[in-house]
Design a protein around this motif. Structure first.
Motif, PDB file in Angstrom:
ATOM      1  N   PRO A   1       0.840  -1.203   0.000  1.00  0.00           N
ATOM      2  CA  PRO A   1       0.000   0.000   0.000  1.00  0.00           C
ATOM      3  C   PRO A   1       0.878   1.257   0.000  1.00  0.00           C
ATOM      4  CG  PRO A   1      -0.019  -1.019   2.169  1.00  0.00           C
ATOM      5  CD  PRO A   1       0.754  -1.931   1.264  1.00  0.00           C
ATOM      6  N   ALA A   2       0.520   2.222  -0.796  1.00  0.00           N
ATOM      7  CA  ALA A   2       1.217   3.499  -0.855  1.00  0.00           C
ATOM      8  C   ALA A   2       0.415   4.527  -0.063  1.00  0.00           C
ATOM      9  CB  ALA A   2       1.377   3.945  -2.301  1.00  0.00           C
ATOM     10  N   THR A   3       0.855   5.753  -0.086  1.00  0.00           N
ATOM     11  CA  THR A   3       0.135   6.825   0.578  1.00  0.00           C
ATOM     12  C   THR A   3      -1.304   6.848   0.097  1.00  0.00           C
ATOM     13  OG1 THR A   3       2.184   8.103   0.666  1.00  0.00           O
ATOM     14  CG2 THR A   3       0.134   9.309   1.021  1.00  0.00           C
ATOM     15  N   GLY A   4      -2.234   6.933   1.013  1.00  0.00           N
ATOM     16  CA  GLY A   4      -3.640   6.924   0.654  1.00  0.00           C
ATOM     17  C   GLY A   4      -4.218   5.524   0.564  1.00  0.00           C
ATOM     18  N   GLY A   5      -3.362   4.496   0.766  1.00  0.00           N
ATOM     19  CA  GLY A   5      -3.832   3.124   0.752  1.00  0.00           C
ATOM     20  C   GLY A   5      -3.915   2.474  -0.615  1.00  0.00           C
ATOM     21  N   ASN A   6      -3.614   3.213  -1.673  1.00  0.00           N
ATOM     22  CA  ASN A   6      -3.653   2.634  -3.018  1.00  0.00           C
ATOM     23  C   ASN A   6      -2.477   1.683  -3.211  1.00  0.00           C
ATOM     24  OD1 ASN A   6      -5.900   4.174  -3.787  1.00  0.00           O
ATOM     25  ND2 ASN A   6      -4.583   5.912  -4.245  1.00  0.00           N
ATOM     26  N   PRO A   7      -2.710   0.505  -3.785  1.00  0.00           N
ATOM     27  CA  PRO A   7      -1.608  -0.440  -3.978  1.00  0.00           C
ATOM     28  C   PRO A   7      -0.654  -0.003  -5.085  1.00  0.00           C
ATOM     29  CG  PRO A   7      -3.633  -1.317  -4.899  1.00  0.00           C
ATOM     30  CD  PRO A   7      -3.993  -0.034  -4.219  1.00  0.00           C
ATOM     31  N   VAL A   8       0.621  -0.258  -4.848  1.00  0.00           N
ATOM     32  CA  VAL A   8       1.663  -0.001  -5.843  1.00  0.00           C
ATOM     33  C   VAL A   8       2.431  -1.306  -6.021  1.00  0.00           C
ATOM     34  CG1 VAL A   8       3.769   1.278  -6.353  1.00  0.00           C
ATOM     35  CG2 VAL A   8       1.869   2.426  -5.252  1.00  0.00           C
ATOM     36  N   THR A   9       2.630  -1.710  -7.261  1.00  0.00           N
ATOM     37  CA  THR A   9       3.346  -2.940  -7.578  1.00  0.00           C
ATOM     38  C   THR A   9       4.676  -2.582  -8.223  1.00  0.00           C
ATOM     39  OG1 THR A   9       1.263  -4.092  -7.901  1.00  0.00           O
ATOM     40  CG2 THR A   9       3.192  -5.084  -8.910  1.00  0.00           C
ATOM     41  N   LEU A  10       5.732  -3.250  -7.794  1.00  0.00           N
ATOM     42  CA  LEU A  10       7.052  -2.979  -8.359  1.00  0.00           C
ATOM     43  C   LEU A  10       7.038  -3.128  -9.875  1.00  0.00           C
ATOM     44  CD1 LEU A  10      10.011  -2.286  -7.851  1.00  0.00           C
ATOM     45  CD2 LEU A  10      10.442  -4.726  -7.562  1.00  0.00           C
ATOM     46  N   GLY A  11       6.283  -4.080 -10.398  1.00  0.00           N
ATOM     47  CA  GLY A  11       6.206  -4.321 -11.834  1.00  0.00           C
ATOM     48  C   GLY A  11       5.696  -3.124 -12.635  1.00  0.00           C
ATOM     49  N   GLN A  12       4.992  -2.197 -11.965  1.00  0.00           N
ATOM     50  CA  GLN A  12       4.504  -0.988 -12.642  1.00  0.00           C
ATOM     51  C   GLN A  12       5.658  -0.126 -13.157  1.00  0.00           C
ATOM     52  OE1 GLN A  12       1.578  -0.283  -9.081  1.00  0.00           O
ATOM     53  NE2 GLN A  12       1.226   1.306 -10.578  1.00  0.00           N
ATOM     54  N   PHE A  13       6.827  -0.318 -12.571  1.00  0.00           N
ATOM     55  CA  PHE A  13       7.976   0.520 -12.900  1.00  0.00           C
ATOM     56  C   PHE A  13       8.981  -0.192 -13.794  1.00  0.00           C
ATOM     57  CE2 PHE A  13       6.249   1.806  -8.805  1.00  0.00           C
ATOM     58  CZ  PHE A  13       5.970   3.139  -9.066  1.00  0.00           C
ATOM     59  N   GLN A  14       8.568  -1.299 -14.397  1.00  0.00           N
ATOM     60  CA  GLN A  14       9.469  -2.059 -15.260  1.00  0.00           C
ATOM     61  C   GLN A  14      10.004  -1.163 -16.371  1.00  0.00           C
ATOM     62  OE1 GLN A  14       7.805  -5.685 -16.725  1.00  0.00           O
ATOM     63  NE2 GLN A  14       9.734  -6.371 -17.587  1.00  0.00           N
ATOM     64  N   GLY A  15      11.316  -1.234 -16.592  1.00  0.00           N
ATOM     65  CA  GLY A  15      11.965  -0.419 -17.610  1.00  0.00           C
ATOM     66  C   GLY A  15      12.401   0.943 -17.107  1.00  0.00           C
ATOM     67  N   LYS A  16      12.081   1.249 -15.837  1.00  0.00           N
ATOM     68  CA  LYS A  16      12.479   2.525 -15.233  1.00  0.00           C
ATOM     69  C   LYS A  16      13.457   2.250 -14.101  1.00  0.00           C
ATOM     70  CE  LYS A  16       8.003   4.571 -16.215  1.00  0.00           C
ATOM     71  NZ  LYS A  16       6.793   5.156 -15.655  1.00  0.00           N
ATOM     72  N   LYS A  17      14.245   3.246 -13.760  1.00  0.00           N
ATOM     73  CA  LYS A  17      15.159   3.112 -12.630  1.00  0.00           C
ATOM     74  C   LYS A  17      14.371   3.347 -11.345  1.00  0.00           C
ATOM     75  CE  LYS A  17      19.239   4.366 -15.138  1.00  0.00           C
ATOM     76  NZ  LYS A  17      20.447   5.187 -15.194  1.00  0.00           N
ATOM     77  N   VAL A  18      14.556   2.450 -10.383  1.00  0.00           N
ATOM     78  CA  VAL A  18      13.833   2.508  -9.117  1.00  0.00           C
ATOM     79  C   VAL A  18      14.824   2.295  -7.984  1.00  0.00           C
ATOM     80  CG1 VAL A  18      12.059   1.385  -7.710  1.00  0.00           C
ATOM     81  CG2 VAL A  18      11.731   1.594 -10.159  1.00  0.00           C
TER      82      VAL A  18
END
Length: 46
Positions: free
Chosen positions: A17-34
């Motif tokens: 869960p991210a700020t506000g409780g919305n889920p964030v998945t690492l896969g959403q950032f594929q191809g980007k530097k994290v």
């Protein structure tokens, strides 16, 4: 028990869960530097 992840290793995909409780998945950032940053729970002796 989870396997230890070492520097330079590819992290497994996960969702948290991210700020506000919305889920964030690492896969959403594929191809980007994290940058993943983990810290111990507040007010612990670590």
């Amino acid at each position: 028990m989870m396997e230890e992840i070492r520097e330079g290793q590819i992290a497994p995909d996960f969702t948290l869960p991210a700020t506000g409780g919305n889920p964030v998945t690492l896969g959403q950032f594929q191809g980007k530097k994290v940058v993943l940053y983990f810290y111990p729970k507040d007010n612990t002796p670590a």
